[in-house]
Design an enzyme around this catalytic site. Sequence first.
Site, PDB file in Angstrom:
ATOM      1  N   ASN A   1      37.984  76.389  36.153  1.00  0.00           N
ATOM      2  CA  ASN A   1      36.881  75.710  35.463  1.00  0.00           C
ATOM      3  C   ASN A   1      36.574  74.421  36.222  1.00  0.00           C
ATOM      4  OD1 ASN A   1      38.727  73.624  34.387  1.00  0.00           O
ATOM      5  ND2 ASN A   1      39.508  75.332  33.172  1.00  0.00           N
TER       6      ASN A   1
ATOM      7  N   ASP B   1      43.454  82.054  35.453  1.00  0.00           N
ATOM      8  CA  ASP B   1      43.843  80.674  35.765  1.00  0.00           C
ATOM      9  C   ASP B   1      45.217  80.340  35.163  1.00  0.00           C
ATOM     10  OD1 ASP B   1      42.809  77.869  36.683  1.00  0.00           O
ATOM     11  OD2 ASP B   1      43.562  77.550  34.661  1.00  0.00           O
TER      12      ASP B   1
ATOM     13  N   SER C   1      34.339  85.210  36.760  1.00  0.00           N
ATOM     14  CA  SER C   1      33.337  85.039  35.672  1.00  0.00           C
ATOM     15  C   SER C   1      33.264  86.168  34.649  1.00  0.00           C
ATOM     16  CB  SER C   1      31.904  84.819  36.223  1.00  0.00           C
ATOM     17  OG  SER C   1      31.721  83.500  36.630  1.00  0.00           O
ATOM     18  N   THR C   2      34.003  87.267  34.849  1.00  0.00           N
ATOM     19  CA  THR C   2      33.804  88.419  33.946  1.00  0.00           C
ATOM     20  C   THR C   2      34.750  88.425  32.744  1.00  0.00           C
ATOM     21  OG1 THR C   2      35.277  89.905  35.158  1.00  0.00           O
ATOM     22  CG2 THR C   2      32.976  89.832  35.854  1.00  0.00           C
ATOM     23  N   GLY C   3      35.558  87.371  32.598  1.00  0.00           N
ATOM     24  CA  GLY C   3      36.433  87.263  31.431  1.00  0.00           C
ATOM     25  C   GLY C   3      35.796  86.319  30.419  1.00  0.00           C
TER      26      GLY C   3
ATOM     27  N   ILE D   1      47.015  89.595  40.205  1.00  0.00           N
ATOM     28  CA  ILE D   1      46.784  88.834  41.440  1.00  0.00           C
ATOM     29  C   ILE D   1      47.936  87.867  41.749  1.00  0.00           C
ATOM     30  CG2 ILE D   1      45.484  86.878  40.477  1.00  0.00           C
ATOM     31  CD1 ILE D   1      43.476  87.311  42.833  1.00  0.00           C
TER      32      ILE D   1
HETATM   33  P1  ADP Z   1      36.378  83.560  33.952  1.00  0.00           P
HETATM   34  O1  ADP Z   1      36.562  82.322  33.124  1.00  0.00           O
HETATM   35  O2  ADP Z   1      35.851  83.246  35.356  1.00  0.00           O
HETATM   36  O3  ADP Z   1      35.583  84.615  33.256  1.00  0.00           O
HETATM   37  P2  ADP Z   1      38.932  84.909  33.345  1.00  0.00           P
HETATM   38  O4  ADP Z   1      40.258  84.503  33.841  1.00  0.00           O
HETATM   39  O5  ADP Z   1      38.654  84.777  31.888  1.00  0.00           O
HETATM   40  O6  ADP Z   1      37.869  84.084  34.240  1.00  0.00           O
HETATM   41  O7  ADP Z   1      38.659  86.411  33.748  1.00  0.00           O
HETATM   42  C1  ADP Z   1      38.319  86.844  35.046  1.00  0.00           C
HETATM   43  C2  ADP Z   1      38.962  88.195  35.299  1.00  0.00           C
HETATM   44  O8  ADP Z   1      40.340  87.992  35.633  1.00  0.00           O
HETATM   45  C3  ADP Z   1      38.963  89.173  34.116  1.00  0.00           C
HETATM   46  O9  ADP Z   1      38.593  90.466  34.589  1.00  0.00           O
HETATM   47  C4  ADP Z   1      40.413  89.158  33.658  1.00  0.00           C
HETATM   48  O10 ADP Z   1      40.804  90.405  33.076  1.00  0.00           O
HETATM   49  C5  ADP Z   1      41.101  88.983  35.000  1.00  0.00           C
HETATM   50  N1  ADP Z   1      42.535  88.586  34.990  1.00  0.00           N
HETATM   51  C6  ADP Z   1      43.254  87.991  34.021  1.00  0.00           C
HETATM   52  N2  ADP Z   1      44.531  87.833  34.427  1.00  0.00           N
HETATM   53  C7  ADP Z   1      44.617  88.353  35.688  1.00  0.00           C
HETATM   54  C8  ADP Z   1      45.659  88.522  36.653  1.00  0.00           C
HETATM   55  N3  ADP Z   1      46.896  88.096  36.406  1.00  0.00           N
HETATM   56  N4  ADP Z   1      45.353  89.115  37.839  1.00  0.00           N
HETATM   57  C9  ADP Z   1      44.097  89.532  38.106  1.00  0.00           C
HETATM   58  N5  ADP Z   1      43.071  89.400  37.262  1.00  0.00           N
HETATM   59  C10 ADP Z   1      43.319  88.819  36.057  1.00  0.00           C
END
Ligand code: ADP
Length: 183
Positions: free
Chosen positions: A30, A40, A127-129, A17
């Site tokens: 957060n 993030d 939220s899925t990470g 992204i």
């Molecule tokens: P949360 O704390 O809301 O769960 P995370 O960042 O841990 O957020 O994960 C949310 C999603 O973002 C996951 O599917 C993770 O694989 C994805 N993610 C991590 N890095 C990137 C990126 N650079 N671009 C897009 N999605 C990402």
Amino acid sequence: MQTQIAETNLELIQGDITKAQVEAIVNAANSALVGGGGVDGAIRRAGGDAIEQACAEIRSSEGGCPTGKAVITPGGNLHAKYVIHTVGPVWEDGNSGEPELLASCYQESLQLAIENDIQSIAFPSISTGIFGYPTEKAAVVALTAVKELVLQSNAVPSTIQFILFDEATHTCYLDALLTVFGK
Ligand code: ADP
């Protein structure tokens, strides 16, 4: 994969992204708006100091951002002019308001986009990470929330992307597209 909701193009893309060629990208933040891991961390590294400075101002004026709400900052060094930071729910058992809070993240982010006259926006899978929301469930909530808001509002962005980092997440969103749109 692309579909149309009223005048809006909805696109599901596998990728990073931070590279999105849109006016605003959404961050899965957060509630303290302090730097985290996952998407993030990637957004803050790519965007640089301008994002942290703006988050610090929001922290001192509003104390952060509650779960289900969203705030907007500049995009700093990103191609995106803005970052919309929204705070997804941490998955507990599915009966603690998680679906409503997750839907609210997408809808509050889109409201901020409308208020700032943003024409193109990209979402990650909120939220899925680290927050542990099961991806198949989150994908249906996400696409349903976006569909409802687009059908209810005027002046929604003309392009809404979901940028899914890994293949498994991308596949879940493709399956959810079938569930929510029947195509
Ligand atoms: P949360 O704390 O809301 O769960 P995370 O960042 O841990 O957020 O994960 C949310 C999603 O973002 C996951 O599917 C993770 O694989 C994805 N993610 C991590 N890095 C990137 C990126 N650079 N671009 C897009 N999605 C990402």
